[in-house]
Design a protein around this motif. Structure first.
Motif, short mmCIF file in Angstrom:
data_model
loop_
_atom_site.label_atom_id
_atom_site.label_comp_id
_atom_site.label_asym_id
_atom_site.label_seq_id
_atom_site.Cartn_x
_atom_site.Cartn_y
_atom_site.Cartn_z
N SER A 113 0.87 -1.18 0.00
CA SER A 113 0.00 0.00 0.00
C SER A 113 0.91 1.23 0.00
CB SER A 113 -0.90 0.00 1.24
OG SER A 113 -1.62 1.22 1.35
N ASP A 114 0.91 1.97 -1.11
CA ASP A 114 1.76 3.15 -1.25
C ASP A 114 1.00 4.40 -0.83
OD1 ASP A 114 3.47 1.29 -2.38
OD2 ASP A 114 2.99 1.86 -4.44
N GLY A 121 6.12 7.32 3.66
CA GLY A 121 5.03 6.46 4.12
C GLY A 121 4.99 5.12 3.39
N GLY A 122 3.82 4.52 3.42
CA GLY A 122 3.60 3.24 2.75
C GLY A 122 3.97 2.05 3.62
N LEU A 138 -6.69 -3.13 1.09
CA LEU A 138 -5.67 -2.10 1.16
C LEU A 138 -6.29 -0.78 1.58
CD1 LEU A 138 -3.81 -2.78 -2.23
CD2 LEU A 138 -3.36 -3.81 0.01
N PHE A 139 -5.53 0.01 2.34
CA PHE A 139 -5.95 1.36 2.71
C PHE A 139 -4.79 2.30 2.48
CE2 PHE A 139 -6.27 4.97 5.53
CZ PHE A 139 -7.60 5.37 5.39
N SER A 140 -5.11 3.46 1.88
CA SER A 140 -4.07 4.45 1.65
C SER A 140 -4.71 5.83 1.56
CB SER A 140 -3.32 4.15 0.35
OG SER A 140 -2.37 5.16 0.08
N VAL A 147 -2.21 -2.83 4.90
CA VAL A 147 -2.36 -4.02 4.07
C VAL A 147 -2.89 -5.13 4.96
CG1 VAL A 147 -1.17 -5.83 2.79
CG2 VAL A 147 -0.51 -3.44 2.46
N ALA A 148 -3.96 -5.78 4.55
CA ALA A 148 -4.50 -6.92 5.31
C ALA A 148 -4.85 -8.03 4.34
CB ALA A 148 -5.73 -6.50 6.10
N VAL A 149 -4.50 -9.26 4.70
CA VAL A 149 -4.84 -10.42 3.89
C VAL A 149 -5.50 -11.47 4.77
CG1 VAL A 149 -2.96 -10.01 2.26
CG2 VAL A 149 -2.61 -11.59 4.17
#
Length: 336
Positions: A113-114, A121-122, A138-140, A147-149
């Motif tokens: 996640s950029d 960041g990222g 993803l959240f940005s 990032v979640a899986v």
């Protein structure tokens, strides 16, 4: 001393300046190996690692281009330690102009996640190729990243979070709301997901020994994280400082019983310490149908996401505790 590699703690790099400063390049880059990391099913213990990258950009003109080869050779391929299950990196400083292929670590999938709109960041999650996610979120925004899986075969969520020091509270709340949605989506009536959340939360005022947040002045971000931990029955596992005198880099889980130890090590990659978490299991040898092994009447089988907390608190507040004390073993009363 123990650690990822005997050389790792002995070769710290510059640690001056804030986490958003441009990193300084060390002497010479390592050469990335093409060896796929070992992950034998006979190994019963694995590592979960958190690292603040302070830019892992592989661009040829970038001073940080040495970092991914260094991570590959020094962490991933360290035969003196258990294999790495997952590696979370915060402050990746990657942009959309950098392809996933350029960020590759041999034998791992990269989910990233950029940061939107500005430099720095990222975050990224490197998950061993034998652990296949079935869903990701993803959240940005211009500050926070997540990032979640979800790995269906393990009924487990792995997540990486980066919150910068100057993040607006509302942005962080949005980020955690998205992570909560992920957990809710993969919770069932008879069992909720195992959760491993790692990241740099930049909350130096959090008192982890007493699990308290600053009251004056009130801080919505701190309160949201505390609420998130309580609602999901998580434990914060890092008990050492990770930058200066503060514990900024965290491991949150509802499976603390499966963590043998957590260690931190100085690293030349960043002004944050590397966090190494040793797990007492190998997911590749776990029975895939986890629910079938649960006693439906056990504590573990209870889904607390369905609990009516308000009603529970009401019942507890109206209970006649003096009458109930009479029913207790007199030897236990001093402990109550």
């Amino acid at each position: 001393s123990s650690g990822i590699n005997a050389e790792w703690p002995l070769r710290p790099g510059p640690t001056s300046g804030s986490s958003d400063d441009t990193p300084t390049e060390p002497n010479s880059p390592s050469t990335a190996s093409t060896t796929v990391p070992r992950f034998p099913c006979s190994v019963s213990r694995l590592l979960l690692i958190l690292l603040n990258g302070r830019s892992i950009s592989p661009a040829a003109s970038n001073e940080s281009r040495w970092k991914l080869p260094y991570i590959q050779s020094t962490i991933i391929e360290d035969d003196s330690q258990p294999p790495v299950l997952a590696l979370g990196i915060t402050e990746t400083w990657l942009t959309e102009s950098v392809s996933d292929a350029q960020c590759e670590l041999k034998g791992f999938q990269c989910i990233r996640s950029d940061r939107d709109g500005r430099k720095g960041g990222g975050c990224a999650l490197y998950l061993h190729h034998k652990v296949v996610p079935s869903h990701q979120k993803l959240f940005s925004d211009n500050s926070n990243n997540m990032v979640a899986v979800y790995v269906e075969s393990l009924h487990t969520i792995f997540a990486v979070v980066y919150r910068p020091p100057n993040s607006p509270d509302s942005n962080f709340v949005d980020c955690m709301d998205q992570l909560q949605e992920m957990i809710n989506t993969h919770s069932e009536d008879d069992r909720y997901s195992d959760v491993y959340i790692i990241g740099d939360f930049n909350m130096p005022l959090f008192n982890w020994e007493e699990s308290t947040v600053p009251i004056h002045p009130p801080n919505t971000a701190y309160q949201r994280l505390m609420e998130f931990i309580e609602v999901n029955f998580l434990t914060q596992m890092v008990n050492e400082s990770t930058r200066g005198h503060h514990t900024l880099d965290l491991i949150l889980t509802n499976k603390s019983q499966d963590i043998i130890e957590v260690k931190t090590h100085a690293t030349k990659i960043s002004d944050h310490k590397l966090v190494e978490c040793k797990l007492n299991f190998n997911p590749t040898i776990e029975t895939l149908n986890m629910t079938s092994r649960l006693d439906p009447h056990s504590f573990r089988a209870i889904n607390y996401h369905l609990a009516d907390s308000s009603a529970m608190n009401q019942d507890l507040s109206t209970a006649d505790w003096n009458s109930l004390q009479v029913l207790c073993d007199s030897a236990l009363i001093p402990l109550l």
